[in-house]
Design an enzyme around this catalytic site. Structure first.
Site, PDB file in Angstrom:
ATOM      1  CB  THR A 255     -12.066 -14.415 -21.144  1.00 47.28           C
ATOM      2  OG1 THR A 255     -11.809 -13.879 -22.423  1.00 47.28           O
ATOM      3  CG2 THR A 255     -13.092 -15.520 -21.246  1.00 47.28           C
TER       4      THR A 255
ATOM      5  CD  GLU B 177     -13.137 -13.537 -26.305  1.00 52.80           C
ATOM      6  OE1 GLU B 177     -13.061 -14.408 -25.435  1.00 52.80           O
ATOM      7  OE2 GLU B 177     -12.733 -12.373 -26.131  1.00 52.80           O
TER       8      GLU B 177
ATOM      9  CG  HIS C 147      -9.779 -13.163 -28.759  1.00 51.29           C
ATOM     10  ND1 HIS C 147      -8.668 -12.374 -28.946  1.00 51.29           N
ATOM     11  CD2 HIS C 147      -9.878 -13.368 -27.423  1.00 51.29           C
ATOM     12  CE1 HIS C 147      -8.137 -12.098 -27.770  1.00 51.29           C
ATOM     13  NE2 HIS C 147      -8.850 -12.687 -26.821  1.00 51.29           N
TER      14      HIS C 147
ATOM     15  CG  ASP D 172     -15.664 -12.272 -23.121  1.00 49.33           C
ATOM     16  OD1 ASP D 172     -16.006 -11.470 -24.015  1.00 49.33           O
ATOM     17  OD2 ASP D 172     -14.609 -12.946 -23.193  1.00 49.33           O
ATOM     18  CG  HIS D 173     -14.034  -8.898 -22.626  1.00 45.43           C
ATOM     19  ND1 HIS D 173     -13.528  -8.615 -23.884  1.00 45.43           N
ATOM     20  CD2 HIS D 173     -13.613 -10.154 -22.332  1.00 45.43           C
ATOM     21  CE1 HIS D 173     -12.815  -9.640 -24.303  1.00 45.43           C
ATOM     22  NE2 HIS D 173     -12.853 -10.596 -23.401  1.00 45.43           N
TER      23      HIS D 173
HETATM   24  C1  GP9 Z   1      -8.452 -17.432 -24.190  1.00 44.07           C
HETATM   25  C2  GP9 Z   1      -9.715 -16.662 -24.248  1.00 44.07           C
HETATM   26  C3  GP9 Z   1      -9.449 -15.221 -24.536  1.00 44.07           C
HETATM   27  O1  GP9 Z   1      -8.534 -18.708 -23.698  1.00 44.07           O
HETATM   28  O2  GP9 Z   1     -10.538 -16.885 -23.175  1.00 44.07           O
HETATM   29  O3  GP9 Z   1      -9.208 -14.442 -23.433  1.00 44.07           O
HETATM   30  P1  GP9 Z   1      -9.281 -12.839 -23.490  1.00 44.07           P
HETATM   31  O4  GP9 Z   1      -8.083 -12.354 -24.215  1.00 44.07           O
HETATM   32  O5  GP9 Z   1     -10.530 -12.464 -24.210  1.00 44.07           O
HETATM   33  O6  GP9 Z   1      -9.304 -12.448 -22.062  1.00 44.07           O
HETATM   34 MN    MN Z   2     -12.594 -12.656 -23.915  1.00 44.58          MN
END
Ligand code: GP9
Ligand code: MN
Length: 407
Positions: free
Chosen positions: A80, A38, A195, A254-255
């Site tokens: 994500t 994340e 996150h 992921d980003h």
């Molecule tokens: C939630 C997690 C976060 O299940 O994958 O998503 P994001 O906000 O990073 O897209």
């Molecule tokens: Mn994410």
């Protein structure tokens, strides 16, 4: 209709990069464990805050892995879920909204499905509500045999923070679940602690916060450090469970975690202005593939999340020739140094196109626009073809045994 897929299939076939002779099948038959880490950007690697290492585990693990140091996220508003979409399908996400919500009824030709055809037990593991990002519906379209969601984990107040279950217990309990899985398995895992807004428990703070006008950036280093530690315990647990030697471990960011709203604080941290060029370079995310018995190696090819599917399938000895995909095997000699961002920015071997300007990577300064011009069209064509596959649900016409494959 089907003929539209033929046209796009021809484009995709022309783009196919043949596997690397030495590495094709280097991980054949192994379990595939892919972790979506994340909000982890590459700039934290081999870097310090207050003199303290931010990702000591990742830095070491990268040395034992195929470590891709010019790898970019290509996500849009689906965050994500867009990263999941890219890596599974080698298609781009959409320019607006989340394809996980808008096109969950489509047919896909995912990496998960291909692995199942090759005897893998495919599953996703994420200790959040199963309907977040519409995963419960979209995961059926991607074809995972099982989704281990929040209900498969023991989550309580003690082992949660911020968005939910902490990464350390998540990995620990996940290994418990893996021990029961038929092998070979493919597990796609998604971490959660690092996150936004990067809240953490005092007991999990292993390094000090940064000191800037952005609490977000200040805390980010602490939670990245925590997730780094969680990954370390994960590998230890896999070893203890006897799974490590039989598994390929893939980690990707992921980003971005730090948006442009924090440019001032970021400039303070980096010690330089965050120009559109620097901002684009900040979209680099970690990508590493650990294969037991294969020496670590730094790979500087420019690529992105769209390249993950062919890269991994080829390592597992599964060819992707004839598949409708927009990525290329990053280990192929034919791989083109190129990463298109969803918003039209792109990176080549020598240039970055950002803020409607062409930047020279050698100097970090703006250069003659004509150096970037040919790639503007290439990026637009790829994104456009990919959009057409999604909007037209064209993969419902895809037949792996059909003529498309032969062309
Ligand atoms: C939630 C997690 C976060 O299940 O994958 O998503 P994001 O906000 O990073 O897209
Ligand atoms: Mn994410």
């Amino acid at each position: 209709d089907g003929s539209e897929l033929t046209e796009i299939g021809n484009f995709s076939d022309a783009n196919y990069a043949a596997p690397n002779d030495e590495l094709f099948g280097a991980a054949k038959g192994k379990n595939l464990i892919m972790v979506s880490v994340e909000s982890t950007q590459a700039f934290v690697m081999n870097n310090k805050v207050n003199g303290q290492e931010i990702t000591p585990f990742l830095n070491d693990f990268a040395k034992e892995s195929l470590n891709f140091t010019n790898f970019y996220h290509q996500t849009g508003q689906g965050k994500t879920s867009d990263a999941e979409f890219l890596t599974e399908n080698s298609l781009y996400p959409l320019s607006r909204g989340a394809v996980f919500f808008t096109h969950s009824g489509n047919e896909f030709n995912s990496m998960a499905e291909k692995l199942e055809e090759n005897g893998y037990y495919s599953n996703a593991m994420h200790a959040n509500n199963k309907s977040f990002w519409n995963r419960d519906i979209m995961y059926d379209a991607i074809g995972y045999e099982r989704f281990y969601d929040v209900n498969d984990y023991e989550v309580n107040e003690d082992n949660s923070v911020n968005w939910g279950m902490k990464d350390v217990p998540f990995f620990e309990q996940s290994v418990g679940l893996m021990k029961e899985m038929p092998q070979p398995f493919y597990s796609k895992m998604i971490t959660l602690t690092n996150h936004h807004p990067f809240y953490y428990d005092e007991e999990d703070k292993m390094i000090d916060e940064f000191n800037s006008n952005s609490g977000t950036l200040n805390r980010y280093f602490v939670t990245v450090r925590y997730t780094d530690e969680a990954l370390k315990t994960f590998v230890e647990d896999l070893k203890e469970a006897g799974l490590y030697e039989d598994s390929v471990i893939v980690l990707y960011g992921d980003h971005y975690g730090i948006s442009e709203n924090h440019n001032e604080a970021m400039a303070q941290y980096l010690g330089k202005e965050v120009t559109p060029y620097v901002s684009a370079e900040l979209q680099k995310v970690p990508f590493m593939i650990h294969i037991p018995g294969v020496d670590g190696q730094e790979i500087s090819t420019v690529g992105g999340q769209v390249d993950v599917r062919p890269t991994l399938l080829h390592l597992l000895g599964i060819d992707t020739k004839g598949d409708v995909q927009f990525g290329q095997d990053l280990l192929s000699e034919d791989h083109e140094n190129f990463a298109a961002f969803r918003d039209g920015r792109f990176v080549t071997e020598d240039y970055v196109y950002a803020g409607d300007a062409c930047w020279d990577k050698a100097t970090g300064e703006q250069t003659d626009a004509t150096y970037c011009t040919p790639y503007i069209e290439k990026a637009a064509a790829e994104l456009n073809y990919s959009d057409r596959v999604i909007y037209g649900d064209l993969l419902r016409f895809y037949d792996p045994d059909s003529a498309i494959k032969e062309q």
